[in-house]
Design a protein around this motif. Structure first.
Motif, PDB file in Angstrom:
ATOM      1  N   ASP A 113      32.937   4.392  25.339  1.00  8.87           N
ATOM      2  CA  ASP A 113      31.567   4.505  25.873  1.00  8.87           C
ATOM      3  C   ASP A 113      30.634   3.559  25.133  1.00  8.87           C
ATOM      4  OD1 ASP A 113      30.204   5.810  23.575  1.00  8.87           O
ATOM      5  OD2 ASP A 113      31.576   7.475  24.008  1.00  8.87           O
ATOM      6  N   THR A 114      29.401   3.435  25.646  1.00  7.73           N
ATOM      7  CA  THR A 114      28.413   2.541  25.035  1.00  7.73           C
ATOM      8  C   THR A 114      27.267   3.395  24.488  1.00  7.73           C
ATOM      9  OG1 THR A 114      27.466   2.308  27.232  1.00  7.73           O
ATOM     10  CG2 THR A 114      28.948   0.559  26.512  1.00  7.73           C
ATOM     11  N   GLY A 115      27.663   4.567  23.932  1.00  5.15           N
ATOM     12  CA  GLY A 115      26.652   5.526  23.474  1.00  5.15           C
ATOM     13  C   GLY A 115      26.161   5.285  22.051  1.00  5.15           C
ATOM     14  N   CYS A 116      25.682   6.388  21.473  1.00  2.00           N
ATOM     15  CA  CYS A 116      25.016   6.288  20.169  1.00  2.00           C
ATOM     16  C   CYS A 116      25.979   6.066  19.003  1.00  2.00           C
ATOM     17  CB  CYS A 116      24.206   7.547  19.906  1.00  2.00           C
ATOM     18  SG  CYS A 116      25.222   9.022  20.004  1.00  2.00           S
ATOM     19  N   GLY A 117      27.266   6.324  19.238  1.00  8.07           N
ATOM     20  CA  GLY A 117      28.258   6.133  18.161  1.00  8.07           C
ATOM     21  C   GLY A 117      28.278   7.301  17.184  1.00  8.07           C
ATOM     22  N   ILE A 118      29.289   7.301  16.342  1.00  4.30           N
ATOM     23  CA  ILE A 118      29.449   8.411  15.373  1.00  4.30           C
ATOM     24  C   ILE A 118      29.543   7.799  13.974  1.00  4.30           C
ATOM     25  CG2 ILE A 118      30.924  10.387  14.736  1.00  4.30           C
ATOM     26  CD1 ILE A 118      32.064   9.961  17.727  1.00  4.30           C
ATOM     27  N   ALA A 119      28.796   8.334  13.041  1.00  2.00           N
ATOM     28  CA  ALA A 119      28.800   7.798  11.660  1.00  2.00           C
ATOM     29  C   ALA A 119      30.200   7.951  11.052  1.00  2.00           C
ATOM     30  CB  ALA A 119      27.782   8.555  10.824  1.00  2.00           C
ATOM     31  N   PRO A 120      30.633   6.980  10.207  1.00  2.00           N
ATOM     32  CA  PRO A 120      32.003   7.028   9.652  1.00  2.00           C
ATOM     33  C   PRO A 120      32.312   8.356   8.952  1.00  2.00           C
ATOM     34  CG  PRO A 120      30.969   4.936   9.134  1.00  2.00           C
ATOM     35  CD  PRO A 120      29.917   5.763   9.797  1.00  2.00           C
ATOM     36  N   ASN A 121      31.334   8.901   8.216  1.00  2.00           N
ATOM     37  CA  ASN A 121      31.599  10.150   7.477  1.00  2.00           C
ATOM     38  C   ASN A 121      31.712  11.368   8.393  1.00  2.00           C
ATOM     39  OD1 ASN A 121      28.859   9.915   8.092  1.00  2.00           O
ATOM     40  ND2 ASN A 121      28.299  11.368   6.493  1.00  2.00           N
ATOM     41  N   GLU A 122      31.344  11.191   9.668  1.00  2.00           N
ATOM     42  CA  GLU A 122      31.389  12.344  10.589  1.00  2.00           C
ATOM     43  C   GLU A 122      32.592  12.292  11.527  1.00  2.00           C
ATOM     44  OE1 GLU A 122      27.395  12.028  12.288  1.00  2.00           O
ATOM     45  OE2 GLU A 122      26.997  13.966  11.379  1.00  2.00           O
ATOM     46  N   ARG A 123      33.346  11.171  11.466  1.00  2.00           N
ATOM     47  CA  ARG A 123      34.417  10.984  12.457  1.00  2.00           C
ATOM     48  C   ARG A 123      35.512  12.049  12.364  1.00  2.00           C
ATOM     49  NH1 ARG A 123      34.291   4.582  11.970  1.00  2.00           N
ATOM     50  NH2 ARG A 123      32.135   4.493  12.677  1.00  2.00           N
ATOM     51  N   GLU A 124      35.775  12.538  11.169  1.00  2.00           N
ATOM     52  CA  GLU A 124      36.781  13.597  11.003  1.00  2.00           C
ATOM     53  C   GLU A 124      36.179  14.946  11.383  1.00  2.00           C
ATOM     54  OE1 GLU A 124      40.104  13.959   9.867  1.00  2.00           O
ATOM     55  OE2 GLU A 124      40.085  11.843  10.482  1.00  2.00           O
ATOM     56  N   MET A 125      34.889  15.121  10.982  1.00  2.00           N
ATOM     57  CA  MET A 125      34.265  16.444  11.119  1.00  2.00           C
ATOM     58  C   MET A 125      33.973  16.845  12.555  1.00  2.00           C
ATOM     59  SD  MET A 125      31.900  16.712   7.786  1.00  2.00           S
ATOM     60  CE  MET A 125      30.926  15.250   7.885  1.00  2.00           C
ATOM     61  N   ILE A 126      33.837  15.829  13.454  1.00  2.00           N
ATOM     62  CA  ILE A 126      33.489  16.197  14.837  1.00  2.00           C
ATOM     63  C   ILE A 126      34.588  17.037  15.489  1.00  2.00           C
ATOM     64  CG2 ILE A 126      31.876  14.303  15.319  1.00  2.00           C
ATOM     65  CD1 ILE A 126      34.219  12.842  16.677  1.00  2.00           C
ATOM     66  N   PHE A 127      35.803  17.029  14.895  1.00  2.00           N
ATOM     67  CA  PHE A 127      36.888  17.838  15.463  1.00  2.00           C
ATOM     68  C   PHE A 127      36.873  19.267  14.905  1.00  2.00           C
ATOM     69  CE2 PHE A 127      38.338  13.457  15.926  1.00  2.00           C
ATOM     70  CZ  PHE A 127      38.644  13.446  17.286  1.00  2.00           C
ATOM     71  N   ASP A 128      35.969  19.519  13.924  1.00  2.00           N
ATOM     72  CA  ASP A 128      35.855  20.881  13.384  1.00  2.00           C
ATOM     73  C   ASP A 128      35.036  21.729  14.342  1.00  2.00           C
ATOM     74  OD1 ASP A 128      37.200  20.066  11.221  1.00  2.00           O
ATOM     75  OD2 ASP A 128      35.453  19.885   9.884  1.00  2.00           O
ATOM     76  N   ARG A 129      35.354  23.017  14.302  1.00  2.00           N
ATOM     77  CA  ARG A 129      34.614  23.909  15.202  1.00  2.00           C
ATOM     78  C   ARG A 129      33.131  23.961  14.847  1.00  2.00           C
ATOM     79  NH1 ARG A 129      38.410  28.129  13.683  1.00  2.00           N
ATOM     80  NH2 ARG A 129      40.268  27.696  14.877  1.00  2.00           N
ATOM     81  N   PHE A 130      32.307  23.974  15.850  1.00  2.00           N
ATOM     82  CA  PHE A 130      30.851  24.103  15.760  1.00  2.00           C
ATOM     83  C   PHE A 130      30.170  22.917  15.085  1.00  2.00           C
ATOM     84  CE2 PHE A 130      32.436  28.540  15.741  1.00  2.00           C
ATOM     85  CZ  PHE A 130      31.922  28.929  16.973  1.00  2.00           C
ATOM     86  N   TYR A 131      30.976  21.854  14.774  1.00  2.00           N
ATOM     87  CA  TYR A 131      30.304  20.722  14.131  1.00  2.00           C
ATOM     88  C   TYR A 131      29.588  19.887  15.190  1.00  2.00           C
ATOM     89  CZ  TYR A 131      29.039  16.865  11.261  1.00  2.00           C
ATOM     90  OH  TYR A 131      28.279  15.932  10.608  1.00  2.00           O
ATOM     91  N   ARG A 132      28.330  19.603  14.930  1.00  2.00           N
ATOM     92  CA  ARG A 132      27.555  18.733  15.815  1.00  2.00           C
ATOM     93  C   ARG A 132      26.851  17.728  14.924  1.00  2.00           C
ATOM     94  NH1 ARG A 132      24.063  20.473  20.002  1.00  2.00           N
ATOM     95  NH2 ARG A 132      25.231  18.878  21.104  1.00  2.00           N
ATOM     96  N   SER A 133      26.897  16.447  15.317  1.00  2.00           N
ATOM     97  CA  SER A 133      26.357  15.436  14.398  1.00  2.00           C
ATOM     98  C   SER A 133      24.838  15.561  14.275  1.00  2.00           C
ATOM     99  CB  SER A 133      26.753  14.035  14.858  1.00  2.00           C
ATOM    100  OG  SER A 133      25.889  13.620  15.878  1.00  2.00           O
ATOM    101  N   GLU A 134      24.364  15.063  13.135  1.00  2.00           N
ATOM    102  CA  GLU A 134      22.931  15.152  12.837  1.00  2.00           C
ATOM    103  C   GLU A 134      22.083  14.574  13.954  1.00  2.00           C
ATOM    104  OE1 GLU A 134      21.490  16.606  10.361  1.00  2.00           O
ATOM    105  OE2 GLU A 134      23.388  17.204   9.416  1.00  2.00           O
ATOM    106  N   GLN A 135      22.490  13.371  14.415  1.00  2.00           N
ATOM    107  CA  GLN A 135      21.621  12.648  15.357  1.00  2.00           C
ATOM    108  C   GLN A 135      21.618  13.232  16.769  1.00  2.00           C
ATOM    109  OE1 GLN A 135      22.707   8.699  16.330  1.00  2.00           O
ATOM    110  NE2 GLN A 135      24.891   9.000  15.976  1.00  2.00           N
ATOM    111  N   THR A 136      22.708  13.958  17.165  1.00  2.00           N
ATOM    112  CA  THR A 136      22.735  14.474  18.547  1.00  2.00           C
ATOM    113  C   THR A 136      22.294  15.927  18.634  1.00  2.00           C
ATOM    114  OG1 THR A 136      25.032  15.136  18.304  1.00  2.00           O
ATOM    115  CG2 THR A 136      24.635  12.934  19.195  1.00  2.00           C
TER     116      THR A 136
END
Ligand code: ADP
Length: 460
Positions: free
Chosen positions: A390-413
């Motif tokens: 996609d051409t979206g907002c992207g995911i910060a490198p330190n969050e790339r693993e965490m987005i697969f954890d339950r209930f994790y939502r990135s700071e910016q979204t």
């Protein structure tokens, strides 16, 4: 009882000891018999030689003078010691032990080699007989000497009796010894069992001390510790899941309670009641959504997630997913494209559709207006690979693993886009249950690329 290790060990021990003991007994019996018979045969051979040396030729006539051997046991009637001399098949001389009772030794044809036989003697007892023929003065002289086997058989009988008496004793001793040895050897197992017993759901952090257990039990203790690690991890995940889930449900609950308290604090106009009920309904819908996802995750965790195994064409799955999102994508002015080939995997069509629905949904949700979502289905190094870029907002490198954890939502979204933070954890669970993996590459501000690898269906 038959499945007990102790019983099996003792039974084997008893069986082997008995077979060895009986084998040894039979072997020794035969060896003893051979030695005794060899000794008798050797004695009879000397006797035959002695008697043969006393047969002489005088003036062309055969002369048999055995007075010097007709003494001792040979002189006693039926003493068990006999001799007999034959010339041309005719008995010419017998030991007094035979002649005094009118008995004789059985005669067979002449044999010029020494022959040893076991025969029945005149007193119906077994005799060992040696006979040897030779030519002398134109006649065939046969000398026979025989000795009773009474003493030999008595010796063998007593040996057999000793073995028979010893066998039960050896059996009992082996049983007792086997029991003691197994009890002693299996004591380590009891110690191990006691250590394992100490572990409860409250002390999952404890480990069995591998150093202290018997060498043979070390692998078992190590596996047990590994199992404890997994259980501890599982319990920890469950605990975190419970606390995350309650945390997630707290916000809509607070919203509902807040609206109820404020609205009920005084008389309201119908319009205000309608607005409050609408807000409460939104919060309830959000709760229902979260509860639905929580149940889904719990089912996945418990492996009640029945993964069916059928042939699934990933291109067909992606076509359906694209069709599903054409409307929402157009609404956000996001263009979707699909390319690649028809690739088959073994798996659950509905669950795989759910995987790509979540990923494509995110690719649209976190995209910019006028952006794009490019999907590709390809075979890569023997694996099926679906890429969603996609051409979206992207995911910060330190969050790339965490987005697969339950209930994790990135700071910016988190604040901008609605969501539960459960979608990608479900994706990961389903893909792993299919034996695959999910990878993500991303550049902040430019976009993300999710890659799902699945084992390709093997051609029969
Ligand atoms: P949800 O989308 O409901 O928040 P997900 O588990 O699907 O939950 O995603 C977790 C988080 O990962 C999202 O909150 C978002 O921050 C991030 N994320 C997922 N997909 C993308 C994407 N394509 N682009 C940017 N961020 C993403």
């Amino acid at each position: 009882m038959f499945s007990s290790i102790k019983f099996k060990l003792v039974a084997w021990f008893l069986g082997i000891t008995s077979v060895v003991f009986v084998g040894l007994g039979v072997g020794l019996y035969h060896e003893l018999k051979k030695i005794a018979f060899d000794a008798i045969d050797s004695h009879l051979h000397s006797e035959v030689q002695l008697i043969a040396s006393l047969v002489k030729v005088d003036d062309g006539e055969l002369e048999v003078s055995l007075d010097e051997v007709a003494v001792g046991d040979y002189a006693l009637p039926l003493s068990g010691h006999y001799y007999q001399v034959l010339v041309d098949g005719e008995v010419v001389m017998r030991s007094p032990s035979l002649s005094s009772v009118g008995a004789s030794l059985p005669v067979s044809g002449p044999s010029f080699e020494p022959v040893y036989r076991t025969i029945t003697g005149p007193d119906r007892r077994p005799l060992r007989l040696n006979e040897h023929s030779f030519n002398l003065a134109g006649s065939v002289v046969t000398v026979q000497a025989a000795e009773s086997l009474k003493d030999t058989y008595e010796l063998l009988d007593s040996f057999r009796n000793i073995v028979m008496v010893l066998l039960p004793s050896v059996f009992v001793l082996s049983a007792v010894g086997g029991l003691l040895i197994t009890r002693f050897s299996l004591r380590g197992l009891d110690v191990f069992a006691r250590r394992v017993e100490r572990v409860t759901e409250r002390s999952l952090g404890e480990r069995v001390d591998v150093e202290g257990v018997a060498l043979e039990l070390k692998p078992l203790a190590a596996s047990f510790n590994t199992m404890l690690c997994r259980l501890e991890e599982f319990f920890e995940r469950q605990r975190r899941f419970m606390s995350d889930a309650s945390h997630q449900l707290r916000t809509p609950t607070a919203v509902i309670r807040g609206y109820c308290d404020v609205t009920l604090s005084r008389e309201r106009s119908p319009e205000e009641y309608r607005k409050a009920l609408e807000s409460i309904s939104d919060a309830a819908a959000r709760m229902a959504f979260i509860i639905e996802r929580i149940l889904e995750v719990a089912r996945l965790e418990d492996r009640i997630y029945n993964i069916e195994s059928t042939d699934v064409d990933l291109m067909d799955v992606m076509k359906n997913v694209v069709k599903l999102f054409e409307g929402p994508a157009a609404q956000r002015s996001v263009r979707i494209s699909l390319a690649g080939e028809h690739i088959k995997v073994r798996g659950d069509r509905d669950r795989l559709t759910e995987v790509f629905t979540n990923i494509v949904d995110n690719a649209i949700k976190y995209n910019r207006p006028g952006g794009s979502v490019d999907i590709e289905v390809r075979g890569v190094e023997g694996q099926a690979c679906v890429t969603v870029a996609d051409t979206g907002c992207g995911i910060a490198p330190n969050e790339r693993e965490m987005i697969f954890d339950r209930f994790y939502r990135s700071e910016q979204t988190r604040t901008k886009v609605a969501g539960s933070g459960l979608g990608l954890s479900i994706v990961k669970g389903i893909v792993e249950a299919h034996g695959g993996r999910v990878e993500v590459e991303s550049i902040i501000g430019k976009g993300s690329r999710f890659k799902v690898y699945l084992p390709m269906k093997r051609e029969e």
